[in-house]
Scaffold this motif. Structure first.
Motif, PDB file in Angstrom:
ATOM      1  N   GLY A 231      -4.274  -5.761  12.260  1.00  0.00           N
ATOM      2  CA  GLY A 231      -3.950  -6.616  12.940  1.00  0.00           C
ATOM      3  C   GLY A 231      -2.961  -5.899  14.143  1.00  0.00           C
ATOM      4  N   ASP A 232      -1.710  -6.490  14.237  1.00  0.00           N
ATOM      5  CA  ASP A 232      -0.847  -5.975  15.182  1.00  0.00           C
ATOM      6  C   ASP A 232       0.131  -5.292  14.498  1.00  0.00           C
ATOM      7  N   LEU A 233      -0.010  -5.005  13.147  1.00  0.00           N
ATOM      8  CA  LEU A 233       0.921  -4.090  12.468  1.00  0.00           C
ATOM      9  C   LEU A 233       0.312  -2.458  12.304  1.00  0.00           C
ATOM     10  N   ARG A 234       1.484  -1.613  12.346  1.00  0.00           N
ATOM     11  CA  ARG A 234       1.050  -0.149  12.162  1.00  0.00           C
ATOM     12  C   ARG A 234       1.806   0.060  10.904  1.00  0.00           C
ATOM     13  N   LEU A 235       1.270   0.456  10.003  1.00  0.00           N
ATOM     14  CA  LEU A 235       1.632   0.752   8.446  1.00  0.00           C
ATOM     15  C   LEU A 235       1.492   2.192   8.084  1.00  0.00           C
ATOM     16  N   ALA A 236       2.309   2.767   7.318  1.00  0.00           N
ATOM     17  CA  ALA A 236       2.057   3.928   6.903  1.00  0.00           C
ATOM     18  C   ALA A 236       2.164   4.059   5.276  1.00  0.00           C
ATOM     19  N   LEU A 237       1.471   4.987   4.846  1.00  0.00           N
ATOM     20  CA  LEU A 237       1.303   4.896   3.213  1.00  0.00           C
ATOM     21  C   LEU A 237       1.830   6.496   3.029  1.00  0.00           C
ATOM     22  N   PRO A 238       2.515   6.753   1.893  1.00  0.00           N
ATOM     23  CA  PRO A 238       2.571   8.210   1.448  1.00  0.00           C
ATOM     24  C   PRO A 238       1.433   9.094   1.286  1.00  0.00           C
ATOM     25  N   MET A 239       1.422   9.982   1.756  1.00  0.00           N
ATOM     26  CA  MET A 239       0.046  10.940   1.418  1.00  0.00           C
ATOM     27  C   MET A 239      -0.171  11.143   0.061  1.00  0.00           C
TER      28      MET A 239
END
Length: 534
Positions: free
Chosen positions: A30-38
Motif C-alpha cells: 500500500g502506502d508503506l515502504r518496509l525493509a526486511l533484513p537480508m
C-alpha cells in the motif's frame, strides 16, 4: 529496479553485505515502504499457486510449494490491518523469510530494491512516526525511507502459539460419547470390517466397475496426452510418465467396447493397479472414482457360466450386488489387466523385467511409503491413512439430527446396525457451506467412514465434497504441516508435497493436507478446541 534487485526477485537472495553495513530487502505494501533484513530473506518469488489451509488466521492466504516444502503465505497488508489491498499485478511478489526453522511467505505489492546502509543511518521508531505499530518495527532507514519490519513478531501475532494448547488426546472417553461405539455394535463393526472386502468403485461410460483396494496402488489425474505405441491394439492407449518412469495405460472403455468412452483426458483418472511378482504396474483409464465399498463376500457372485465363456467377460472376477441388489458392480480381475498391459510394459521397460515404474515402486509393508484415501473439500485435497478408512459411501438424502451436538456434527446415520456421528468437514474446518447453506451439502458428495477396531472401537462419518482416490506417498514427500493455529495443528499435522504427474510436470505441485484420525474421533476435545478458537 537495480540488476541485483531483479536477480533477487527472480529467485534466491544471498547476503552480500559489505563490511560495516547492513543489507535490507525493501518492499511496498500500500502506502508503506518496509525493509526486511537480508539475513532473514530466503528468496523473493512471483506469487505461486496456493492451497488454502483451514483454521488459520485471516491474513493466511494458503500454502505454497517451494523447494519441496509446504510454505504458509501471509498477505502482509491484511496482517498489518490494512484491508482492501491491491489485487495481484505484474509487480506483486512473495518474500520468503525464515521463522522458527521454517520458511514463511509474505505477499507484498512490489519489491522496491536492496539497500546497504550504515547502522548510524538507522533511526529509532516512535509512536509519532505513524504508519506502523512500533512493536513490530525495528527502526527507520533514512535512505529508504523505509521502516524495518520485525517479521518474527508479526508472524507470531498471526499464528499465536499453535503448540501451546496442544495436548494428547483424552485417554478415556465415556461410553456412548460421540464417535464411540458400545456393546454389540462395536463388535459387529470390527468383525464386519474383517469379513467384508473393500472395493474401489469407478465409472466408465456410465457403468460401474471395481477393483479390490489392496490391488490399487494409487489413483492419479489423467495426463493431458498419452504417448501411443506403434501397432498396439485400441485398448492399449500407450504410456504416461509417473515420477520419471513409464506406466502402460489401458483404456477400459475401449477394452469393453463401451459407447461414450471418448478420448478426452480432462477430468478423468488413472487407477494404478498393483503388480504381481516381477510385473510392472498397469494404469487403467476411467471416467471418475466413485467410492470405496465394503460388501459381504457372499454378495460378490461369479460371472454366470453362460457369459464366462465369452471373451468380453474374461476380465471379470465377479459381479457385486450393492445396495441390496439394486446396483450391480463388475469386479475386475487385476491379474488379467496385467496381461493387457504386458506388451506395453515390455516395450517401455528401461532397466529390465518389471522396471516400468521401479523408481516409484513403494514397499507394500515397509516404511518407504504410506497409502492415503484422498478426498476433496472446497477445492483442496485432504488425505486419511488407508488403514483408518472403513469405506466411502454416497451421501444420504437426509440424516437424523442429534440434539445438543456440537455445531460440526450434522446428525447420525445408521450403517449396518451401527450408529455413526456425521461430521460436516466444512463446518469443522470453518469453510464456506455448499451453495451458502450447510444442509445443501447432504445432497452431493461422499461420506468417508473412519475408525479403528478393538475394545474402544470408534467410528465416525466425514461429510466431504468428493473422493479423489488412493495415493501412495513416499515417506520423503511427507513433512510436518506449518503450525498456524492450535486447532489446525491438532487436525492437520502433516502435509504431502507431490510433483505434478504425467505431462503436467510443468504445472504447480500437488499439496495434500493429511488429517489426524485420532483427533477427528475425539469429539469432546474437538468441540473444546474449536470453541476456544472462536
Amino acid at each position: 529496479m537495480t540488476a541485483m534487485a531483479t536477480e533477487a526477485a527472480a529467485g534466491e537472495v544471498s547476503d552480500g553485505s559489505e563490511a560495516g553495513s547492513l543489507a535490507f530487502v525493501t518492499v511496498t505494501v500500500g502506502d508503506l515502504r518496509l525493509a526486511l533484513p537480508m539475513s532473514s530473506v530466503h528468496a523473493v518469488i512471483r506469487p505461486p499457486t496456493l492451497v488454502r489451509i483451514p483454521l488459520g488466521p485471516p491474513g493466511l492466504e494458503g500454502l505454497a510449494h517451494w523447494h519441496g516444502d509446504a510454505v504458509p503465505v501471509l498477505n502482509l497488508a491484511t496482517a498489518l490491518g490494512r484491508h482492501g489491498g491491491m489485487a495481484d499485478t505484474r509487480e506483486t511478489r512473495v518474500v520468503l523469510v525464515g521463522h522458527r526453522g521454517q520458511p514463511v511467505g509474505l505477499r507484498v505489492d512490489a519489491m522496491a530494491g536492496i539497500l546497504r546502509i550504515d547502522p548510524c543511518r538507522i533511526d529509532p521508531v516512535t509512536a509519532e512516526d505513524g504508519g506502523l505499530d512500533p512493536i513490530i518495527s525495528d527502526g527507520l532507514l533514512r535512505d529508504g525511507p523505509a521502516t524495518i519490519l520485525k517479521a518474527d513478531v508479526l508472524i507470531d501475532r498471526q499464528f499465536g502459539d499453535p503448540g501451546g494448547t496442544d495436548r494428547p488426546a483424552t485417554a478415556g472417553r465415556p461410553a456412548g460419547s460421540l464417535g464411540q461405539t458400545t456393546g454389540q455394535s462395536a463388535g459387529a463393526g470390527s468383525a464386519g470390517g474383517t469379513d467384508r472386502p473393500a472395493l474401489l468403485v469407478f465409472e466408465v461410460a456410465g457403468q460401474e466397475f471395481a477393483l479390490p483396494v489392496e490391488r490399487v496402488r494409487e489413483v492419479l489425474p489423467a495426463p493431458r496426452e498419452v504417448a501411443r505405441m506403434a501397432r498396439s491394439r485400441a485398448h492399449l492407449l500407450g504410456v504416461m510418465s509417473v515420477r520419471d518412469r513409464l506406466l502402460p495405460l489401458v483404456g477400459l472403455g475401449a477394452l469393453f467396447g463401451l459407447e461414450g468412452a471418448g478420448g478426452q483426458m480432462a477430468g478423468r483418472r488413472v487407477v494404478v493397479v498393483r503388480s504381481g511378482q516381477g510385473q510392472a504396474p498397469v494404469g487403467v483409464l476411467v471416467d471418475g472414482v466413485r467410492e470405496i465399498l465394503r460388501i459381504e463376500a457372499a454378495q460378490i457372485d461369479p460371472v454366470p457360466a453362460f457369459l464366462a465363456r465369452e471373451p468380453e467377460f474374461e476380465d471379470l472376477d465377479g459381479i457385486a450386488r450393492a445396495d441390496g441388489g439394486r446396483r450391480l458392480v463388475s469386479v475386475l480381475s487385476a491379474e488379467r489387466l496385467f496381461r493387457h498391459g504386458a506388451a506395453l510394459g515390455a516395450a517401455t521397460a528401461v532397466g529390465g523385467e518389471g522396471d516400468g515404474m521401479e523408481a516409484a515402486r513403494l514397499a507394500d509393508t515397509g516404511g518407504m511409503a504410506e497409502r492415503f484415501v484422498v478426498f476433496s473439500l472446497a477445492g483442496v485435497e485432504y488425505g486419511l491413512p488407508v488403514a483408518a478408512v472403513r469405506e466411502v459411501l454416497r451421501r444420504p438424502d437426509s440424516v437424523t439430527p442429534l440434539p445438543n451436538a456440537p455445531d460440526f456434527v450434522s446428525g447420525v446415520l445408521t450403517l449396518r446396525g451401527e450408529v455413526l456421528p456425521l461430521i460436516d468437514q466444512r463446518r469443522l474446518l470453518h469453510l464456506p457451506a455448499v451453495g451458502g447453506e450447510a444442509t445443501q451439502g447432504l445432497a452431493r458428495g461422499r461420506i468417508v467412514v473412519v475408525g479403528h477396531d478393538g475394545a474402544d472401537a470408534a467410528r465416525a462419518g466425514l461429510l466431504v465434497d468428493g473422493l479423489a482416490g488412493l495415493v501412495a506417498i513416499p515417506a520423503e514427500r511427507i513433512g510436518p504441516a506449518p503450525a498456524v493455529s492450535a486447532a489446525q495443528r491438532r487436525l492437520i499435522r502433516r502435509v504431502a508435497t507431490l510433483e505434478a504427474a504425467g505431462r503436467d510436470a510443468g504445472s504447480a505441485a500437488r499439496l495434500i493436507l493429511l488429517m489426524d484420525v485420532e483427533s477427528l474421533l475425539d469429539m469432546d476435545r474437538l468441540a473444546d478446541l474449536l470453541v476456544t478458537r472462536q
